[in-house]
Design an enzyme around this catalytic site. Sequence first.
Site, short mmCIF file in Angstrom:
data_model
loop_
_atom_site.label_atom_id
_atom_site.label_comp_id
_atom_site.label_asym_id
_atom_site.label_seq_id
_atom_site.Cartn_x
_atom_site.Cartn_y
_atom_site.Cartn_z
N ARG A 198 8.98 42.22 -29.09
CA ARG A 198 8.83 42.17 -30.69
C ARG A 198 7.29 42.67 -30.84
O ARG A 198 6.27 42.47 -30.07
CB ARG A 198 8.59 40.58 -31.09
CG ARG A 198 10.01 39.79 -30.83
CD ARG A 198 9.84 38.57 -31.20
NE ARG A 198 11.34 37.78 -31.15
CZ ARG A 198 11.43 36.72 -31.49
NH1 ARG A 198 10.34 36.06 -32.34
NH2 ARG A 198 12.53 36.08 -31.69
N ARG A 217 -3.70 45.09 -27.52
CA ARG A 217 -4.94 45.31 -28.50
C ARG A 217 -6.42 44.91 -28.13
O ARG A 217 -7.32 45.23 -28.53
CB ARG A 217 -4.46 44.73 -29.88
CG ARG A 217 -3.32 45.79 -30.50
CD ARG A 217 -2.79 45.02 -31.59
NE ARG A 217 -3.48 44.77 -32.77
CZ ARG A 217 -3.16 43.82 -33.69
NH1 ARG A 217 -2.16 43.20 -33.56
NH2 ARG A 217 -4.08 43.68 -34.62
N ASP A 272 4.21 43.48 -33.43
CA ASP A 272 3.33 42.80 -34.58
C ASP A 272 3.74 43.61 -36.03
O ASP A 272 4.06 45.01 -35.69
CB ASP A 272 2.07 42.50 -34.16
CG ASP A 272 1.94 41.47 -33.25
OD1 ASP A 272 2.69 40.53 -33.04
OD2 ASP A 272 0.77 41.34 -32.52
#
Length: 284
Positions: free
Chosen positions: A61, A212, A63
């Site tokens: 998944r 990230r 973001d």
Amino acid sequence: MSDEVQPGHVRVRLDLSYDGSEFSGWAKQAGGRRTVQGEIEDALRTVTRSAQTYELTVAGRTDAGVHARGQVAHVDLPREVWAEHHVKLLKRLAGRLPRDVRVWALREAPSGFNARFSAVWRRYAYRVTDNPGGVDPLLRGHVLWHDWPLDVDAMNEAARGLLGEHDFAAYCKKREGATTIRTLQELSLVRGEDGIVTATVRADAFCHNMVRSLIGALLFVGDGHRGPDWPAKVLAAGVRDSAVHVVRPHGLTLEEVGYPADELLAARNREARNKRSLPGAGCC
């Protein structure tokens, strides 16, 4: 946990890509927000003229704002629906889907395949430039601008201290009941001839915000605010450090998902569902 395909159904693998700029992430959400899953499921229902929605399972998944070049998903379709539509399904989806998401391949999956749990690695790329003039306007949706000069050698030195199996709690957004133990298989950075620094990040799986956050830590090393040993010290501390920034999502692209040989898919599927702990770790 059983993952048997229901009688009368066919498991179909989808290979797809999307520009995440205008999506609120992969997963369907309440409130009518636009998502990749929602767009594909709506298109699939329309082109197969089905009354029901066939739910997709995805390898990873993403973001809001994150892109994908090599995303993989699967869907279980009634055998009669697959038999009727599979020859023209790819072209019909191309005509129905918006231009920022494409399905490139549709095929019956081998036995034991699960897009999420059969995967053995996911590979992401994060792109950043330290060009004093900023980002090429044609690349602005896919490259982060960092307004300090970056020392790529120092960033690679720091990256080597993060490789292997660790508890990445310091680089993840904690989710109740979910482990943060991951095996980071590759973390390396290369500056291209165009000046863009591309970080390749590959792991068996990623926890929320992990890529990230890792890039945020490496940027702090690259611009001289921290030494090359700092990211590994943060990792060892095991808690979030306020100095580690989660960089913006638009520089991140899911490039590829790896799977084992067909005969190993079912075993990997079962293995991946087991919650991991580090050697010697207690249960409580």
